[in-house]
Design a protein around this motif. Structure first.
Motif, PDB file in Angstrom:
ATOM      1  N   SER A  37      39.515  43.188  43.880  1.00 36.62           N
ATOM      2  CA  SER A  37      40.640  44.653  44.444  1.00 36.62           C
ATOM      3  C   SER A  37      41.468  45.574  42.950  1.00 36.62           C
ATOM      4  O   SER A  37      41.592  46.821  42.938  1.00 36.62           O
ATOM      5  CB  SER A  37      41.123  44.872  45.227  1.00 36.62           C
ATOM      6  N   CYS A  38      41.539  44.367  41.841  1.00 36.08           N
ATOM      7  CA  CYS A  38      41.835  45.550  40.806  1.00 36.08           C
ATOM      8  C   CYS A  38      41.192  45.944  39.421  1.00 36.08           C
ATOM      9  O   CYS A  38      41.606  45.979  38.702  1.00 36.08           O
ATOM     10  CB  CYS A  38      43.112  43.935  40.063  1.00 36.08           C
ATOM     11  N   ALA A  39      39.872  44.859  39.560  1.00 35.32           N
ATOM     12  CA  ALA A  39      39.021  45.262  38.577  1.00 35.32           C
ATOM     13  C   ALA A  39      37.202  45.503  38.881  1.00 35.32           C
ATOM     14  O   ALA A  39      36.961  44.185  40.172  1.00 35.32           O
ATOM     15  CB  ALA A  39      38.938  43.879  37.113  1.00 35.32           C
ATOM     16  N   ARG A  40      36.788  46.408  38.485  1.00 38.70           N
ATOM     17  CA  ARG A  40      35.348  46.292  39.712  1.00 38.70           C
ATOM     18  C   ARG A  40      34.065  45.686  38.877  1.00 38.70           C
ATOM     19  O   ARG A  40      33.444  45.106  39.300  1.00 38.70           O
ATOM     20  CB  ARG A  40      34.862  48.276  39.446  1.00 38.70           C
ATOM     21  N   LYS A  41      34.901  45.373  36.929  1.00 34.18           N
ATOM     22  CA  LYS A  41      33.314  45.419  36.293  1.00 34.18           C
ATOM     23  C   LYS A  41      33.614  43.453  36.092  1.00 34.18           C
ATOM     24  O   LYS A  41      34.821  42.857  36.631  1.00 34.18           O
ATOM     25  CB  LYS A  41      33.421  46.185  35.140  1.00 34.18           C
ATOM     26  N   ALA A  42      32.846  42.738  35.634  1.00 33.04           N
ATOM     27  CA  ALA A  42      32.763  41.121  36.044  1.00 33.04           C
ATOM     28  C   ALA A  42      33.486  40.637  34.780  1.00 33.04           C
ATOM     29  O   ALA A  42      34.604  40.289  35.069  1.00 33.04           O
ATOM     30  CB  ALA A  42      31.458  40.646  36.080  1.00 33.04           C
ATOM     31  N   GLN A  43      33.900  41.457  33.726  1.00 34.49           N
ATOM     32  CA  GLN A  43      34.744  40.922  32.743  1.00 34.49           C
ATOM     33  C   GLN A  43      35.819  41.026  33.054  1.00 34.49           C
ATOM     34  O   GLN A  43      36.742  39.959  32.472  1.00 34.49           O
ATOM     35  CB  GLN A  43      34.114  41.711  30.969  1.00 34.49           C
ATOM     36  N   PRO A  44      36.640  41.756  32.897  1.00 33.11           N
ATOM     37  CA  PRO A  44      38.299  41.964  33.441  1.00 33.11           C
ATOM     38  C   PRO A  44      38.167  40.933  34.601  1.00 33.11           C
ATOM     39  O   PRO A  44      38.993  40.621  35.217  1.00 33.11           O
ATOM     40  CB  PRO A  44      38.380  43.585  33.437  1.00 33.11           C
ATOM     41  N   ARG A  45      37.509  41.309  35.291  1.00 29.67           N
ATOM     42  CA  ARG A  45      37.568  40.310  36.798  1.00 29.67           C
ATOM     43  C   ARG A  45      38.047  38.678  36.016  1.00 29.67           C
ATOM     44  O   ARG A  45      38.550  38.322  37.172  1.00 29.67           O
ATOM     45  CB  ARG A  45      36.666  40.352  37.903  1.00 29.67           C
ATOM     46  N   PHE A  46      36.628  38.576  35.294  1.00 34.50           N
ATOM     47  CA  PHE A  46      36.746  36.846  34.795  1.00 34.50           C
ATOM     48  C   PHE A  46      38.398  36.810  34.395  1.00 34.50           C
ATOM     49  O   PHE A  46      39.474  35.806  35.339  1.00 34.50           O
ATOM     50  CB  PHE A  46      35.917  37.171  34.119  1.00 34.50           C
ATOM     51  N   GLY A  47      38.438  37.410  33.518  1.00 39.27           N
ATOM     52  CA  GLY A  47      40.170  37.142  32.889  1.00 39.27           C
ATOM     53  C   GLY A  47      41.360  37.778  33.127  1.00 39.27           C
ATOM     54  O   GLY A  47      42.099  36.628  33.261  1.00 39.27           O
ATOM     55  N   LEU A  48      41.213  38.396  34.617  1.00 36.33           N
ATOM     56  CA  LEU A  48      42.349  38.355  35.853  1.00 36.33           C
ATOM     57  C   LEU A  48      42.695  37.025  36.429  1.00 36.33           C
ATOM     58  O   LEU A  48      43.115  36.704  36.385  1.00 36.33           O
ATOM     59  CB  LEU A  48      41.934  39.635  36.795  1.00 36.33           C
ATOM     60  N   LEU A  49      41.217  36.321  37.421  1.00 38.52           N
ATOM     61  CA  LEU A  49      41.421  35.252  37.483  1.00 38.52           C
ATOM     62  C   LEU A  49      41.684  34.031  36.839  1.00 38.52           C
ATOM     63  O   LEU A  49      42.719  32.900  37.199  1.00 38.52           O
ATOM     64  CB  LEU A  49      39.661  34.846  38.505  1.00 38.52           C
ATOM     65  N   LEU A  50      41.427  33.992  35.375  1.00 38.45           N
ATOM     66  CA  LEU A  50      42.182  33.438  34.769  1.00 38.45           C
ATOM     67  C   LEU A  50      43.308  33.384  34.316  1.00 38.45           C
ATOM     68  O   LEU A  50      44.039  32.247  34.260  1.00 38.45           O
ATOM     69  CB  LEU A  50      41.155  33.275  33.273  1.00 38.45           C
ATOM     70  N   LEU A  51      44.119  34.485  34.182  1.00 37.25           N
ATOM     71  CA  LEU A  51      45.148  34.187  34.170  1.00 37.25           C
ATOM     72  C   LEU A  51      45.738  34.688  35.310  1.00 37.25           C
ATOM     73  O   LEU A  51      47.460  33.200  35.288  1.00 37.25           O
ATOM     74  CB  LEU A  51      45.297  35.770  33.540  1.00 37.25           C
TER      75      LEU A  51
END
Length: 984
Positions: A37-51
């Motif tokens: 819901s916060c990021a459509r692309k894989a890269q920022p989604r990956f970073g968000l889950l890590l954070l």
């Protein structure tokens, strides 16, 4: 600057275990949906889950590049991201937007001025009673987490705590400076000058004077020391604004320094440290004087008993002579029928045997020593102590802690007659403080009526004074150990709001009458159940005379498969030396992070972690700095080892290091096969010492001078806490304290002990604290079983009961009982201090009597379970065997210095025992690591490993441990990663 390793500031583990990755860093389906819901692309989604996952773990946002690779790889796999996808953010705006989204989801506020105020307020409050910067930072972290505020960088908290700590301490320093006049400042500075003394030692060095063993000469020296301390600068008003715990910390900091180092401090801080040390020296000297007085009076009584035995031996020949004379007189009466001739023959017989007067004198002498009353013999041993004891009572301010003032009034009369040489005292004295034997000794019938024998009166009063100081019926002002314990208790007004929640937590009724009714019902039902089950209890036999006999349990022999497993494990264990073990365990647990300067700042020595390991090895194995340095091939000097021990380690730091090892140990599966950690056992073992200190005493059972290391060991074999106590101390007072002082993840609620744990007050206090006390009692049939009421009778076990519980006494003092237990829980008074007061019979102390009565209820219920439950007896035996095995194991590692503790400082002696625990627990930890690895290997090889066979193993293995030879340390070597799992 404080060291981050010594704080609770969250950090990543270098090598997280797979189990930790699964539990801490696995995103849930809901969290994955949130990332979409916060990021459509894989890269920022990956970073968000890590954070998101790292923030949940840390409480702050780490830099992406600082996140350990195993964590990144785990989130990558669970989230289904490509192997070559980087989680790094290309746009700072996206990163900040994701920060805000994560805070919003978790309900956390960003660190801001409000967060700074929350942390500052918490630190300022804590700094009034704490001094270590790491502790202050931990308080701030706890408060920020409570208020759901994001943690700032560690450096921010470090600067904040340092600034506020300095402000608080400078406030204390300034308040003391205002109270000091110039002459007092000059006198304080003079303490640091060596002057023209032959020893070239300053008066500051005299403040560190340690008490020597109990003797008349050392008693006199201690009195001189107290007078010198009283003449030094420092009164209550100088330190009145500084909390007691801060004074103790300042005094400890001063004690670790020498005069030259103190001179380098600013004047305000220097004066506060000196005044704090003088204050603590006075308190300690009063405690030491009371201890030595009690021991000297005990010594006088012991000599009196010995003299009585010598007198009995001396008069044994006269006794035999009188018995032979009586036999001859009887023989004359039986053979001579004429009374006149019989009388004449008897008279001639008596003349021949020495004459009637001599025989009467012999009878009087024998009669005087026929009983056990040695009190008339004490004067000759007391006389040499007389001037010192009168001097002592004039130096110490003592008062009664009860309404009974008879002893203090008698002491006043004694002081009035100090210089009297007459044989008699004609003052009216209330002797209710003494027993009948003393009254018969002191009160003598003369032609002028009943009079007080002055000499016996003096010994009587001082004997009673020693007993009442020990029991707490007399307190000493300005003492710590012998202060009025009532002043340390919470008031009932403070306790009242706490009673209901506490009772609810432990399942107690919240009113006195209901509390007593519940106790009565519990005892009644327990007794009825045991009586009903008696016919099936084949282990218990009550003979015709009512004497109970409990049949011994026969221990089970290990099975062949258990012996085979043990042999295989021993064969596969790699040889280890103690230093390598300490290095590996330090790498896995970080226990050495707790060592450091007492000021709390970062250490200023090279390679501190390695030096701390070597110091623990040196003192834990009792090698001593000089011997350890020789075997370490010059890796460290004796001075450096001694310096680190004095300046960078104390009992609290050692306890914290032990806690780290215990907590990590608790994560292993193997120890859970041996026990669940809910049970512990307590036992003492003697360590030899030199006799030139007040703690050392001659131990009758073991022989030689020494002290007792009193250990609490979990059913998983690891040592939880230890005290070092004198041989003559009643060990039972420390049974509960060890559990209360244990702050590890292993929290037993049941404690087993040896026979000393059978005291009724100990049972009572354990019950009120929610601790199940279940000692191993060898002489259980000698203890009294108490009925719920006089009318209660039982079909099978009635002969066991010989007395009745006084329920009204418990109900009357219900508030007093809970005042005590809530004060202990609040940290106002220790359980050992209280039990020292309750461990000595006192007819004056109604609190003692109430605790004893409650303890009789609890102990009777336990005894009934003990005689009826074979499994319980087996569990008690098995667990107490573990602590006895630990005693031998820890001493095996205490191989240096011929096993003798050479230091005479009680604080250093306590530290040595804790160093030894640290080494022992490290070896236990490493053994479990190796045993776990070997058992996993056996299972991989297809060997059947039974759980019941694993349960027979023990981590107290020494065959593969190398103790002797030269030692080489390599603290940079990284051991294999820990794997705590074990499927059995």
């Amino acid at each position: 600057m404080a060291s981050i390793e010594r704080t609770a500031y969250p950090r990543f583990k270098r090598t997280p275990l797979p189990k930790e990755l699964d539990s801490l860093y696995t995103p849930s389906d809901e969290e994955i949906a949130f990332s979409r819901s916060c990021a459509r692309k894989a890269q920022p989604r990956f970073g968000l889950l890590l954070l998101l996952k790292t923030f949940q773990r840390l409480g702050y946002f780490p830099a992406i590049e600082d996140i350990p690779a195993p964590v990144v790889q785990h989130v990558r796999q669970v989230g289904g991201f490509a192997a070559d996808l980087s989680p790094a953010y290309e746009e700072p705006r996206t990163l900040y937007r994701h920060h805000e989204a994560i805070r919003g989801r978790l309900g956390v506020r960003i660190w801001s001025e409000q967060g700074s105020q929350v942390a500052s307020k918490a630190i300022a409050s804590a700094a009034a009673v704490m001094d270590n910067p790491a502790d202050l930072i931990n308080v701030a972290i706890e408060e920020l987490v409570h208020h759901r505020i994001e943690l700032p960088a560690f450096s921010t908290l470090d600067r904040l705590s340092g600034r506020i700590r300095t402000q608080v301490n400078e406030g204390f320093f300034a308040s003391v400076m205002e109270r000091l006049v110039n002459d007092e400042k000059v006198r304080l500075d003079a303490l640091l000058d060596a002057g023209d003394t032959p020893q070239k030692k300053s008066l500051f060095h005299a403040l560190k004077q340690l008490p020597k063993r109990s003797s008349l000469e050392n008693l006199q020296d201690l009195l001189d020391h107290i007078i010198k301390l009283s003449e030094m600068v420092g009164a209550d008003h100088h330190l009145e604004r500084i909390p007691h715990v801060k004074i103790k910390h300042f005094a400890a900091e001063a004690k670790a320094l020498d005069a030259a180092e103190l001179k380098k401090f600013s004047a305000p801080k220097r004066y506060v440290l000196l005044l704090s040390m003088i204050h603590r020296a006075r308190v300690k000297a009063r405690d030491d004087l009371a201890d030595m007085f009690i021991k000297r009076m005990s010594h006088i009584h012991r000599r009196g008993k010995d003299e009585l035995e010598r007198q009995r031996l001396r008069y044994r020949q006269k006794t035999e002579h009188l018995v032979a004379t009586l036999a001859d007189v009887i023989d004359v009466l039986e053979t001579q029928s004429n009374d006149r001739l019989a009388g004449k023959n008897i008279r001639n017989l008596l003349i021949h045997r020495g004459g009637s007067q001599a025989l009467q004198d012999d009878c009087a002498a024998i009669n005087a020593f026929s009983g056990d009353n040695y009190f008339p013999l004490l004067w000759r041993f007391y006389r040499s102590h007389r001037p010192s004891l009168f001097r002592m009572v004039r130096l110490l301010a003592m008062s009664s802690t009860s309404e009974d003032k008879s002893l203090m009034e008698a002491l006043g009369i004694l002081l009035e007659h100090e210089n009297r040489r007459a044989a008699w005292i004609d003052d009216a004295v209330d002797f209710s403080f003494s027993n009948e034997r003393w009254k018969k000794t002191v009160l003598t019938k003369t032609d002028d009526g009943e009079r007080i024998h002055r000499q016996h009166f003096e010994v009587c009063v001082f004997s009673a004074l020693a007993a009442e100081i020990k029991s707490g019926d007399v307190s000493i002002k300005g003492s710590e150990t012998y202060a009025d314990y009532r002043d340390q208790l919470l008031s009932w007004e403070e306790c009242a709001p706490m009673v209901a929640p506490y009772c609810q937590q432990l399942g107690f009724p919240g009113e006195s009458q209901d509390f007593v009714t519940n106790l009565c019902d519990w005892l009644t039902l327990t007794a009825e159940k045991v009586d009903k089950g008696f016919p099936e209890n084949k282990a218990l036999v009550i003979d015709d005379s009512g004497q109970p006999v409990l049949k011994r349990h026969v221990a089970k022999e290990p099975t062949p498969s258990a012996r085979a497993l043990e042999s295989t494990v021993l064969d596969r264990l790699k040889e280890r030396n103690v230093i390598d073990v300490l290095c590996n365990v330090a790498h896995w647990t970080g226990w050495n992070r707790h060592f450091g300067p007492l000021s709390g700042s970062d250490p200023k020595i090279d390679n501190p972690g390695e030096r701390y390991i070597l110091t623990a090895f040196t003192y834990g194995c009792n090698l001593g700095p000089a011997q350890a340095s020789r075997h370490l091939r010059g890796a460290v000097t004796p001075h450096m080892l001694s310096f680190i021990n004095r300046r960078h380690a104390n009992a609290d730091k050692l306890n914290a290091a032990l806690k780290d090892i215990i907590n990590r140990y608790h994560a292993f599966e193997l120890p859970k096969v041996w026990g669940d950690g809910k049970t512990a056992a307590a036992d003492g073992t003697k360590f030899d010492m030199y006799d030139q200190n007040l703690l050392a005493e001659y131990h009758i059972r073991y022989g030689g001078y020494g002290g007792i290391a009193y250990h609490h060991v979990a059913d998983t074999y690891v040592a939880l806490f230890s005290h070092f106590i004198p041989c003559g101390v009643w060990e039972a007072v420390y049974i509960i304290e060890g559990l209360l002082q244990n702050h590890s993840d292993i929290q037993p609620d049941t404690v087993h002990a040896d026979t000393q744990g059978q005291s009724a007050p100990v049972f009572a206090l354990a019950y009120l604290l929610g601790i199940k006390l279940m000692p191993r009692i060898r002489n259980w049939h000698d203890l009294v079983f108490f009925r719920p009421s006089k009318e209660t009778a039982y079909q099978h076990i009635d002969s066991l009961f010989t007395d009745v519980i006084d329920w009204s006494l418990i109900e009357t003092h219900w508030k007093d009982l809970f005042r005590v237990v809530l004060s202990i829980k609040a940290g106002k008074i220790s359980s050992s201090t209280l039990l020292r007061k309750l461990g000595n019979y006192s007819r004056k102390n109604r609190l003692y009597q109430a605790f004893r009565e409650l303890g009789r209820v609890v102990r009777t219920a336990f005894l009934l379970r003990y005689i009826s439950d074979m499994e319980l007896r087996e569990q008690i035996t098995a667990t107490t065997n573990k602590v006895e095995a630990y005693n031998g194991f820890s001493k095996w590692l205490f191989f240096g210095g011929e096993g003798v503790i050479a230091d005479n400082d009680p604080e250093e002696q306590e530290k040595i025992i804790k160093y030894n625990d640290l080494v022992a627990n490290a070896v236990i930890f490493h053994n479990v690591v190796d045993q776990t690895r070997i058992i996993r290997q056996l299972k991989q090889e297809g060997v059947e490993v039974k759980r019941e066979d694993v349960a027979t193993l023990s981590p107290y293995i020494t065959s593969h441990i190398k103790r002797f030879g030269d030692y080489i340390i390599d603290s940079d070597a990284i051991p294999e990663p820990l794997d705590t799992s074990l499927q059995i």
